[in-house]
Write an enzyme that holds these catalytic residues in place. Structure first.
Site, PDB file in Angstrom:
ATOM      1  N   HIS A  83       0.758  -1.314  -0.019  1.00 39.41           N
ATOM      2  CA  HIS A  83       0.036  -0.085  -0.004  1.00 39.41           C
ATOM      3  C   HIS A  83       0.920   1.217  -0.043  1.00 39.41           C
ATOM      4  O   HIS A  83       0.299   2.185  -0.201  1.00 39.41           O
ATOM      5  CB  HIS A  83      -0.854  -0.067   1.336  1.00 39.41           C
ATOM      6  N   HIS A 136      -6.444  -7.242  -0.460  1.00 42.22           N
ATOM      7  CA  HIS A 136      -6.397  -5.604  -0.799  1.00 42.22           C
ATOM      8  C   HIS A 136      -5.757  -5.245  -1.890  1.00 42.22           C
ATOM      9  O   HIS A 136      -4.602  -5.890  -2.080  1.00 42.22           O
ATOM     10  CB  HIS A 136      -6.041  -4.826   0.610  1.00 42.22           C
ATOM     11  N   ASP A 180      -4.568 -12.987   3.384  1.00 41.69           N
ATOM     12  CA  ASP A 180      -5.725 -12.418   3.879  1.00 41.69           C
ATOM     13  C   ASP A 180      -6.989 -12.598   3.297  1.00 41.69           C
ATOM     14  O   ASP A 180      -8.347 -12.197   3.468  1.00 41.69           O
ATOM     15  CB  ASP A 180      -5.647 -10.940   4.554  1.00 41.69           C
ATOM     16  N   ASP A 231      -3.105 -10.485  -2.379  1.00 41.52           N
ATOM     17  CA  ASP A 231      -3.672 -10.084  -1.239  1.00 41.52           C
ATOM     18  C   ASP A 231      -4.892  -9.779  -1.335  1.00 41.52           C
ATOM     19  O   ASP A 231      -5.293  -9.473  -2.556  1.00 41.52           O
ATOM     20  CB  ASP A 231      -2.753  -8.852  -0.889  1.00 41.52           C
TER      21      ASP A 231
END
Length: 405
Positions: A191, A230, A313, A228
């Protein structure tokens, strides 16, 4: 996406569960700056009984040297109280990998250099981050960059060695010693944009390593595949304007954090492939995303090295993610990426840990991921077996409770 607990009632309950499982865990004083020898940190009369372990499939029974685990104990130093991105993530993964895969070679990472950081991040971001590290060092108080992202008094080592580990992996592969590497590091990085920290991430570990491969080893084209849950907005922001960089991501879309990763975000020359999935998506949708879009695009791009943002995740048991994958799905996608790597870049793959916040799930997923890396075709080079270096032996003894002769 701040998270105050990891599928448990309290941090103390979790520590108790971990202690009961392994019968021995390092104390809080176990840090990279400890002057004590590893064996002095534990009672020799209370060594843990090694659990039953799985063996890596091998036709000839010889040591497998195709895969390297890169880590640094300082990655456990970064700690924000009651945060789901905790030191137990990497500690638990390493312990499980050491016990399950005794043939897995291990290296302790080098610290990232300013030269490496500057390949991805702006000078202003690096300078501002170093100022924060200094403020925290003086005050001893946690500095909140945003509601999700904090810096503690020991975070600087974790951050610098996490980025350094990914670059160390690149160095090891181009030295001809290994075909692929898994970097068990934290905090995560995907990120972090060129100019900002966010989403638990300070520096973009995988992005820095990809730029290092281009800069140091003249790799013309690099690719990052991010599974991931995200979207890896920071990596995409850097890559999307460079035709020699490829970024692909499967993630929960439809407003899920960080809100980027729309399918129409294509970069230049279609060098960005986003497959946003609906909340609750499972193996069918995940495999369709890779077989139908990501893997064909990756193969067509033809990178000289492939990087994986390995976030776990998207596992069904994760408290933060909203997908229904299992560890078998992570093993599957790893094998498929390695197949493409064999076709286009002699199998060169660097995987870097990103998210994953249920300890049982992340351990099982990391084991499946590393098993897939180790089962990739044999390296093309010839030579003897590479043993563990002295530092790696010390880490094994300190963190896994294993005696290495």
């Amino acid at each position: 996406i701040i998270c105050l607990e990891v599928n448990i009632a309290s941090p103390i309950a979790f520590l108790t569960r971990l202690k009961n499982r392994f019968k021995s865990t390092p104390t809080a004083e176990h840090s990279a700056h400890s002057d004590a020898k590893p064996n002095a940190m534990r009672d020799e009369t209370d060594d843990p009984t090694p659990p039953q372990v799985e063996k890596i499939p091998s036709d000839d029974g010889e040591r497998l040297n195709r895969t390297l685990l890169v880590h640094h104990p300082s990655c456990e130093n970064h700690e924000i109280p009651f945060h789901c991105e905790s030191p137990l993530r990497t500690f638990s993964i390493k312990r499980a990998l050491f016990e399950t895969f005794p043939d897995l070679s291990v290296r302790v990472a080098s610290e990232a250099t300013s030269e490496q950081l500057e390949l991805f991040h702006t000078a202003a971001h690096i300078s501002r981050t170093m100022e924060i590290f200094e403020i925290v060092r003086r005050t001893g108080e946690i500095f909140q960059i945003d509601p999700d992202t904090g810096i503690g008094k020991n975070s600087i080592d974790s951050v610098m060695f996490a980025a350094g580990a990914a670059c160390t992996a690149v160095d090891e592969i181009f030295a001809g010693r290994f075909k692929n590497c898994f970097c068990c590091v934290r905090p995560p990085g995907h990120h972090a944009t060129p100019s900002h920290s966010m989403g638990f991430c300070t520096f973009n570990n995988v992005g820095i390593a990809a730029m290092w491969a281009q800069h140091k080893y003249d790799v013309e084209k690099v690719a990052v595949v991010d599974f991931d849950v995200h979207h890896g907005n920071g990596t995409q922001e850097k890559f999307q304007t460079s035709p020699n960089c490829f970024f692909a991501s499967s993630h929960v879309g439809f407003g899920f954090y960080p809100g980027t990763g729309k399918e129409w975000e294509r970069g230049v020359d279609d060098n960005v492939v986003n497959v946003p999935l609906r909340p609750g998506s499972g193996p069918f949708e995940f495999k369709a995303a890779y077989e139908g879009k990501i893997l064909p695009a990756l193969r067509e791009f033809g990178p000289g090295m492939i990087f994986i943002s390995a976030g776990f995740d998207a596992h069904k048991d994760d408290p933060v993610g909203e997908m229904e994958l299992t560890e078998e799905d992570f093993g599957w996608v790893t094998k498929e990426i390695c197949k493409v790597a064999e076709e286009v870049c002699e199998g060169r793959v660097v995987s870097v840990l990103e998210g994953g916040y249920d300890i049982d799930a992340i351990v099982a997923s990391a084991k499946a991921h590393v098993r897939a890396l180790m089962e990739s075709p044999e390296p093309a080079f010839e030579g003897g077996n590479l043993g563990l270096d002295v530092a790696a032996k010390n880490i094994l003894e300190e963190f896994a409770g294993l005696k290495i002769d």
